[in-house]
Scaffold this motif. Structure first.
Motif, PDB file in Angstrom:
ATOM      1  N   UNK A 183     -19.200 -33.023 -20.951  1.00 39.04           N
ATOM      2  CA  UNK A 183     -19.124 -33.627 -19.614  1.00 39.04           C
ATOM      3  C   UNK A 183     -17.916 -33.196 -18.826  1.00 39.04           C
ATOM      4  N   UNK A 184     -17.647 -31.908 -18.840  1.00 40.48           N
ATOM      5  CA  UNK A 184     -16.465 -31.387 -18.144  1.00 40.48           C
ATOM      6  C   UNK A 184     -16.922 -30.370 -17.093  1.00 40.48           C
ATOM      7  N   UNK A 185     -16.366 -30.460 -15.889  1.00 39.86           N
ATOM      8  CA  UNK A 185     -16.769 -29.656 -14.723  1.00 39.86           C
ATOM      9  C   UNK A 185     -18.295 -29.516 -14.596  1.00 39.86           C
ATOM     10  N   UNK A 240     -20.029 -40.029 -16.546  1.00 35.55           N
ATOM     11  CA  UNK A 240     -20.293 -41.023 -17.574  1.00 35.55           C
ATOM     12  C   UNK A 240     -20.338 -40.304 -18.920  1.00 35.55           C
ATOM     13  N   UNK A 241     -19.637 -40.864 -19.898  1.00 31.95           N
ATOM     14  CA  UNK A 241     -19.537 -40.227 -21.231  1.00 31.95           C
ATOM     15  C   UNK A 241     -19.101 -38.766 -21.105  1.00 31.95           C
ATOM     16  N   UNK A 242     -18.130 -38.540 -20.273  1.00 34.54           N
ATOM     17  CA  UNK A 242     -17.665 -37.163 -20.091  1.00 34.54           C
ATOM     18  C   UNK A 242     -16.228 -37.134 -19.613  1.00 34.54           C
ATOM     19  N   UNK A 243     -15.612 -35.969 -19.719  1.00 36.71           N
ATOM     20  CA  UNK A 243     -14.208 -35.860 -19.326  1.00 36.71           C
ATOM     21  C   UNK A 243     -14.036 -35.849 -17.800  1.00 36.71           C
ATOM     22  N   UNK A 244     -15.127 -35.588 -17.098  1.00 40.45           N
ATOM     23  CA  UNK A 244     -15.025 -35.582 -15.638  1.00 40.45           C
ATOM     24  C   UNK A 244     -14.531 -36.925 -15.101  1.00 40.45           C
ATOM     25  N   UNK A 245     -14.848 -38.004 -15.811  1.00 44.08           N
ATOM     26  CA  UNK A 245     -14.442 -39.337 -15.346  1.00 44.08           C
ATOM     27  C   UNK A 245     -12.918 -39.426 -15.248  1.00 44.08           C
ATOM     28  N   UNK A 246     -12.247 -38.859 -16.255  1.00 43.60           N
ATOM     29  CA  UNK A 246     -10.774 -38.890 -16.307  1.00 43.60           C
ATOM     30  C   UNK A 246     -10.195 -38.236 -15.049  1.00 43.60           C
ATOM     31  N   UNK A 247     -10.757 -37.092 -14.686  1.00 44.76           N
ATOM     32  CA  UNK A 247     -10.229 -36.372 -13.518  1.00 44.76           C
ATOM     33  C   UNK A 247     -10.698 -37.030 -12.224  1.00 44.76           C
TER      34      UNK A 247
END
Lengths: 486, 349, 160
Positions: C97-99, C144-151
């Motif tokens: 779940x990134x970019x 959701x359930x991914x690193x994109x949320x952090x960014x």
């Protein structure tokens, strides 16, 4: 506490691994000839002692010169001088030696020759390290002394030497340990006194396959360095990163001497490069191999740098740890060849394993030297802060993350950058641990062994570039880690 | 912009990893194709890019339906140590580059396969080196001092000429403990002058030596950079300068005492996995084509007769060699080296 | 970052079903990429053969057909490498779940091309994929359930 103990034990095991493995693998059933050992020891000691002394003296002078470039716009130019200082560490010893032989003609072969060569190789590094020491430890004091009307001599006599005595001693010890286990330089310019303990160890392995004596000799060498480090007195250290006015300590003649020595030295080297360029078309057919070698050098340099960085931080994480620090201070890995053979015999050697084993071996070989290069001092300077944080009940991880790491990261990066530079220039360890020419340094050595010194000299330029790349990468890593919020 | 950076770096990392994986995969795939792999263990100047190894490999792989893999060691001494320590796990099928001083040790430390080399048509100088059944010489060189034209008013013609005052600290030598040509020099002097007189001579030579380098390459490097007037090397060394640098200034000095001959041997360890391929590789090395390649790449003489004829190597003057070939025992080598060390110790005190 | 990964279920929970679809798509692309990587897709001109076979019959515009015949077929090795690389990128991006948004747009581009290269039997599959990728890009499935949320939480913007 438990995590700290685990890291401590792991570090200790990692550093002692070559010794333990070699002693386990080879039954010690014979003792080296004492007369022979004494002779090699005497040679090693004399040349190492004077090399350390002169490197320190010349390094101090050049450091004063570097301090002239410590503020304002001039600070930008200091990087260039620092690279010039570190340059002899980038190149295989023969290149530095050839440059030196060009300058000093006739070259005094024998002990004086060894001392001269070792001093030429090490004084620059010592100068860079002394500059950092002075800046971090007595910068403000120098400012104060100047304001109070103290003379330069008085300052050197009553402040500089007493405060930096232990650090200078450790730096001297670092050069001593490096020269004590010297291999190529003592043989080439040593005249009759070329036999050092390192040469004796190599001789035992290569000619007589007498591993037990080789292991004993290496242990003796390490124990000796360990013993004399115990002499280094404990001292209180301070650390500050404020840029201060060093007018008081400036000695532009230091820069002048650096420029003159470098010009004379590198004149010969540049000539060699120009000669080599005439044959450069020979590189055409092996260009892809050279690209891989370059990437190999970067990989070895960076992984050694990162490993050293991690090891230094691990040591910082464990700090303060009393007797373990004393071990680190005196730790010297067994000779290069023995250390590499220990790693060679352990596990696999194919595929990507050389890229794992070479950095691991180089890290073991370099870590003691890096520690003595000022890591000990900076950790000591944080002892009181750690104690306060401890008494407030902060966990060891929190102390490391919030107190130690932001303050030590940039220095760790600088030291690991130096390790990366050394790793780029290494061919001896890589030659034992790999099955083919993986790095530029190895290719340079192969070129030299097939008459092509000119091409090797040209290729050494790429090696310098590669070393600089790794060095700046590591200092960049330091900048990222020294920011408080990670 | 910061966000774009994430995307670009992500894509770059994926593609770079794929690139590396593809490059590695090519090697793996070749291995997976179930072709037998011949592992040749040799020193850097044979297996390296400029050595004869890669060209021989190319020729061999054309017909053998196999793969040749080189394992590189630093020099013959270290080569043997690795063979001993790593043993079968190294999987060496063929060892290339041992010299006569290594043979006894190699025999003592390792079991080797017998080779049938009796029908080789070799030069007379090479015949003595065929006296054993395990090691086959694939090239040879005549040890000699090399100099530049004009360095001497009168070129040295014997050992004693090297003691002349104007050669003081001007001879680049190798340390016999770490270098094979260095050991050749020690043995040369002893064979030419006898042990006692030989060591007396070596004691005098200590004053003449510019340096005792740890390797041939360092000593020759010092000489090529004009730090020394002459260096211990091979009769064939000037040919390199003539061919590659178009420089005719280098000459080898002929001595009245006769010159020692250095042989480089190949052998098949008993533990070989692809022994037949190893034998075929040796056959290629000893074929006219292989010999020519080795001669041109390593700048050493071929062992097989009529190979050098018609090439620049045929023009090299025939130096008188020390006729007898001996394989000194390990103990003998150690004894000589100990004596040499003692002599230097005395010299330094 | 790891905390944010799971925190997202709490705050962007309505995207959870689509994130499962995303991970499944990632897994599918990973398999495809691995099959191609381990097979001979990179070493033999499979893609060139496929294009030569199906492109003339496809609905692609003429300029595209000319471009593909003159540029892509001769450079099949590079194209094969890019396709495998993109499939790996989509796989990794969707799984962690990134970019996801920009990668989903790349996936749309890839699907468009594959639609023309792969013949009529795969047309429906690629059309479905096309829709899924567009939806992924639209909703920002990595949140959701991914690193994109952090960014996304820190930087906002249309990239997450």
């Amino acid at each position: 506490m438990i995590s700290r103990n685990i890291v401590r034990s792991f570090l200790l095991f990692y550093l002692l691994f070559p010794f333990l493995f070699l002693i386990y693998s080879f039954r010690i059933d014979s003792w080296p000839n004492l007369e022979e050992l004494f002779w090699a020891f005497k040679n090693s000691f004399i040349q190492a002692f004077f090399s350390a002394l002169f490197s320190l003296l010349l390094g101090l002078w050049v450091a004063m010169g570097l301090l002239s470039f410590s503020d304002g716009f001039r600070r930008r130019y200091r990087r260039i001088f620092e690279i010039i200082c570190l340059l002899p560490n980038f190149l295989p010893p023969l290149f530095t030696l050839l440059a030196l032989l060009n300058v000093v003609d006739p070259f005094p072969m024998g002990t004086i020759g060894i001392i001269l060569a070792h001093t030429a190789i090490n004084f620059g590094l010592v100068a860079v390290l002394i500059t950092i020491l002075v800046e971090s430890k007595i910068g403000s004091l120098a400012e104060l002394a100047e304001v109070e009307g103290c003379s330069r001599w008085q300052f050197l006599r009553y402040a500089f030497l007493p405060i930096l005595r232990r650090d200078l001693l450790l730096l001297g010890l670092f050069v001593f340990a490096v020269c004590f286990s010297g291999f190529s330089i003592p043989l080439i310019v040593g005249g009759g006194t070329g036999t050092t303990i390192e040469v004796l160890i190599y001789e035992k392995i290569r000619l007589s396959s007498n591993w037990s004596e080789a292991v004993l000799l290496a242990s003796f060498q390490s124990l000796f360095i360990f013993g004399i480090t115990m002499v280094a007195r404990k001292d209180v250290a301070t650390n500050a990163n404020r840029i201060v006015n060093f007018r008081f300590l400036r000695m532009p003649s230091g820069i002048a001497i650096l420029v003159i020595l470098s010009f004379l030295g590198f004149y010969g080297y540049i000539q060699g490069v120009i000669d080599g360029f005439k044959q450069v078309s020979a590189f055409y057919e092996i260009q892809s191999a050279l690209i891989w070698n370059f990437l190999g050098s970067v990989a070895v340099g960076l992984s050694t740098g990162i490993l050293s960085f991690a090891s230094l931080l691990a040591i910082a994480f464990c700090s303060p740890s009393g007797w373990r620090e004393r071990i680190m201070l005196g730790y010297v890995a067994p000779s290069t060849s023995l250390c590499c053979f220990a790693f060679l015999m352990f596990g696999m050697n194919e595929e990507f394993w050389p890229f794992v084993k070479i950095p691991l071996a180089l890290n073991v070989l370099f870590l003691g030297a890096l520690y003595r290069m000022g890591w000990d001092g900076i950790l000591k300077s944080l002892a009181s802060q750690i104690e306060i944080a401890n008494s407030f009940g902060a966990s060891s991880w929190l102390i490391f993350q919030e107190v130690v790491l932001p303050q030590v990261a940039s220095r760790a990066a600088l030291l690991s950058g130096i390790a990366a530079v050394w790793a780029c220039g290494d061919y001896a360890a890589s030659r034992i641990l790999s099955h083919r020419d993986l790095t530029l340094a190895m290719t340079i050595e192969t070129l030299m062994s097939s008459y092509r010194l000119g091409l090797a000299t040209v290729l050494s330029l790429a090696l310098v570039f590669c070393g600089a790349l790794c060095f700046f990468f590591m200092t960049g890593v330091g900048r990222v880690f020294s920011r408080k919020s990670i | 912009m910061v966000n774009v950076k994430h995307f670009v770096i992500f894509i770059a990392v994926i593609f770079l990893s794929l690139f590396v994986a593809v490059l590695n995969k090519n090697d793996d795939m070749k291995l997976q194709e179930a072709k037998p792999v011949l592992r040749v263990f040799g020193y850097a100047s044979f297996t390296g890019q400029w050595g004869a190894g890669p060209s021989l490999k190319q020729i061999f792989e054309k017909d053998c339906d196999c793969q040749v893999q080189f394992i590189q060691g630093s020099d013959s001494g270290i080569l043997l140590q690795r063979l001993k320590l790593e043993g079968e796990s190294l999987g060496a099928d063929l060892v290339v580059g041992l010299d006569q001083f290594d043979l006894q040790k190699a025999l003592a430390e390792q079991k080797w396969r017998e080779l049938n080399i009796s029908d080789l048509d070799v030069y007379d100088e090479v015949k003595p080196a065929l006296q054993n059944n395990y090691f086959v010489p694939f090239d040879w060189g005549v040890i000699s001092f090399v100099t530049r034209k004009g360095e001497f008013e009168k070129n040295p013609e014997n050992f004693d000429d090297l003691l002349s005052p104007n050669l003081k600290r001007k001879i680049a030598l190798q340390d016999p403990r770490t270098s094979s040509p260095g050991m050749q020099f020690l043995s040369w002097v002893i064979r030419a002058k006898g042990e006692e007189a030989g060591f007396k001579y070596i004691k005098k030579m200590m004053e003449q030596a510019h340096s005792f380098s740890p390797s041939w390459s360092s000593a020759y490097g010092l000489f090529s950079k004009k730090q020394a007037k002459t260096a211990l090397s091979y009769v064939t060394s000037p040919v390199f300068h003539r061919v590659e640098e178009k420089n005719n200034d280098y000459i080898a000095l002929e001595f009245n005492e006769g010159h020692p001959v250095q042989f480089e041997f190949a052998a098949i360890p008993e533990s070989c996995r692809n022994c037949e391929l190893a034998e075929r590789f040796i056959n290629l090395m000893l074929s006219d084509q292989g010999q020519k390649l080795i001669m041109q790449k390593s700048y050493m003489f071929p062992v097989v007769r009529n190979v050098k004829e018609g090439t620049v190597f045929a023009d090299i003057p025939q130096f008188k060699t020390l006729g007898d070939f001996e394989i000194p025992s390990t103990q003998e080598v150690e004894r000589l080296l100990k004596k040499w060390s003692d002599l230097r110790r005395g010299d330094s005190n | 970052m790891l905390v944010a990964f799971f925190e997202s279920i709490k705050y962007v929970g309505h995207l959870l079903p689509i994130s499962f679809l995303r991970v499944f798509m990632g897994y599918y692309y990973l398999q495809q990429a691995l099959n191609k990587f381990n097979g001979d897709f990179l070493t033999r001109p499979r893609i060139a053969d496929q294009i030569a076979e199906w492109l003339p019959a496809s609905h692609a515009p003429n300029w595209y057909k000319i471009f593909v015949s003159s540029q892509i077929i001769p450079h099949w090795q590079t194209v094969a490498f890019i396709i495998v690389g993109l499939e790996f990128a989509i796989a990794v991006s969707y799984i962690i779940g990134y970019v996801v948004r920009p990668i989903a747009l790349l996936a749309v581009l890839l699907c468009f091309n594959m639609l023309f290269f792969s013949g009529p039997m795969n047309e429906d599959l690629f059309k479905t994929f096309l829709t899924i990728h567009l939806i992924m890009a639209w909703v920002g499935a990595g949140r959701c359930l991914g690193f994109d949320y952090y960014f996304f939480k820190r930087r906002r913007g249309i990239w997450w």
